[in-house]
Design an enzyme around this catalytic site. Structure first.
Site, mmCIF file in Angstrom:
data_model
loop_
_atom_site.group_PDB
_atom_site.id
_atom_site.type_symbol
_atom_site.label_atom_id
_atom_site.label_comp_id
_atom_site.label_asym_id
_atom_site.label_seq_id
_atom_site.Cartn_x
_atom_site.Cartn_y
_atom_site.Cartn_z
ATOM 1 N N HIS A 272 -6.947 -0.284 -10.273
ATOM 2 C CA HIS A 272 -7.204 0.728 -9.110
ATOM 3 C C HIS A 272 -5.575 1.354 -9.976
ATOM 4 O O HIS A 272 -6.522 2.678 -9.279
ATOM 5 C CB HIS A 272 -6.399 -0.173 -7.793
ATOM 6 C CG HIS A 272 -6.726 0.932 -6.275
ATOM 7 N ND1 HIS A 272 -7.745 1.781 -6.127
ATOM 8 C CD2 HIS A 272 -5.942 1.345 -5.536
ATOM 9 C CE1 HIS A 272 -7.651 2.867 -5.348
ATOM 10 N NE2 HIS A 272 -6.406 2.491 -5.206
ATOM 11 N N ASP B 61 0.825 -1.274 0.332
ATOM 12 C CA ASP B 61 -0.073 0.007 0.133
ATOM 13 C C ASP B 61 0.582 1.009 -0.045
ATOM 14 O O ASP B 61 2.073 0.975 0.802
ATOM 15 C CB ASP B 61 -1.173 0.112 1.104
ATOM 16 C CG ASP B 61 -1.724 1.709 0.752
ATOM 17 O OD1 ASP B 61 -2.610 1.225 0.283
ATOM 18 O OD2 ASP B 61 -1.827 1.887 2.546
#
Length: 394
Positions: free
Chosen positions: A305, A234
């Site tokens: 994404h 992330d």
């Protein structure tokens, strides 16, 4: 970028004085890369070290064109900012939405909320240098756009940022992004979850009696050296270093709001079991990165994404990157809800709008494939005032 352990090591190595802040982003990335290899290579094996080097090289290449010298305008904004928008993350965090009672006196609530740093100092009395090294806790407070506009009418000279606007609900083929509202937002970064809880409790208790109707508090943690619960890394391309983060997070050039920041906070519930039913290459197509090393796919699927939200893809009318400063962390339990507490700071709310619109397919008809496997249950915008505005409130 390399996980909070490496980032903390980099902070230790840069304490030679405040002049270190004037170093270029590229130099900081290089130092952080060396620190990350030293710390992670020993215990994580050759594969992890190789992945780390790949990430550091990719980030170094990206930042080579954006070395941020500390311009006077940015330095002023940083001095006026609360501690949360551009500071490093910590091992734990709390993201708190407070809904006020209908009869609450917003002016008195804001007066108490503006004294947040007094609350934090009593619970976490560590020095500023210790806190910069990850000890103790830091916190920042925000107000909903509606609350801030009302406060501006009540407090002379408070000032409303020129780019402030309200969150709107969105819908797409894979799910919704509701506008769940709230009045006060609290962001805490801390060494332990217990300390974050203590700061949240003390802050809520400091508000006028009877003024709080509901508190939605989420507590997060680090997972597998900066990975999401899906197993993917992330924040690979997040802004690195205080100056670059401040450049993208802080409002500049506005008399009253200079050093303030806009916040987006969302709560995402993951269904990683469904995602993990896919072969790894199919999972990677959903995210837009390889699972092991976080390398960007080439070609990059338009429904991924990364393609929907990456600053490398999204540009404004002048061709500039639409970049925000992410501060998201995983949360939850195995037997209950779990996922991502998304939080980001920006100098312009429209950056949030662009990314959310692209995720639901409002911009080009292509929606973010991650919304097939994660549900947004809370979403809201906030304004984090600068310290001068907080003094006026207090």
């Amino acid at each position: 970028m390399f996980g909070r352990t490496a980032a903390r090591f980099a902070r230790f190595s840069s304490k030679a004085g405040k002049g270190a802040r004037f170093a270029s982003t590229t130099a900081r990335v290089s130092r952080s890369a060396k620190a990350g290899v030293l710390l992670l290579g020993v215990g994580a094996g050759v594969a992890a070290t190789t992945a780390l080097i790949m990430m550091s090289q990719r980030e170094s290449e990206y930042n080579s064109n954006v070395a941020y010298a500390l311009a006077p305008e940015l330095a002023t904004a940083m001095k006026r900012s609360q501690p949360t928008p551009f500071s490093d993350g910590n091992e734990h965090a709390a993201f708190v939405t407070i809904h006020l009672a209908p009869n609450a006196d917003l002016r008195e609530v804001a007066r108490a909320a503006a004294k947040l740093q007094d609350v934090v100092a009593k619970i976490s009395p560590e020095s500023q240098e210790q806190k910069e090294n990850g000890e103790g806790a830091i916190a920042g407070v925000g107000f909903s756009p509606e609350a801030w506009e009302q406060l501006d009418r009540l407090v002379p000279g408070l000032g409303v940022p020129s780019k402030l606007h309200h969150h709107k609900a969105r819908s797409g083929p894979y799910g919704d992004m509701p506008n769940t509202g709230g009045d006060i937002f609290l962001h805490v970064k801390s060494k332990t979850s217990g300390l974050a809880f203590e700061v949240v409790r003390a802050f809520v208790n400091s508000l006028p009696r009877g003024s709080v109707m509901r508190v939605e508090d989420g507590y997060s943690f680090t997972f597998q050296t900066n990975r999401d619960l899906t197993g993917f890394q992330d924040g690979t391309m997040n802004a690195s270093g205080e100056e670059e983060r401040a450049h993208h997070a802080l409002i500049r050039g506005e008399k009253h709001s200079d050093g303030g920041s806009f916040i987006i906070h969302q709560r995402w519930l993951h269904n990683e079991r469904e995602l993990h039913k896919l072969p790894v290459p199919a999972q990677e197509a959903v995210i837009g990165r390889t699972k092991e090393s976080s390398a960007e796919l080439d070609p990059l699927p338009k429904s991924s994404h990364v393609y929907r939200t990456s600053s490398r893809i999204i540009r404004d009318a002048k061709g500039n990157e639409v970049k925000i400063v992410r501060q998201s962390m995983p949360f939850g339990t195995v037997g209950g809800d779990h996922g991502l507490l998304f939080c980001a700071y920006s100098d312009d709310v429209s950056k949030f709008d662009r990314q959310l619109d692209r995720m639901v397919g409002a911009e080009d008809g292509i929606a973010d494939a991650t919304m097939k496997y994660s549900k947004c249950v809370r979403s809201s915008y906030w304004y984090a005032p600068n310290v001068d505005q907080l003094r006026k409130l207090a």
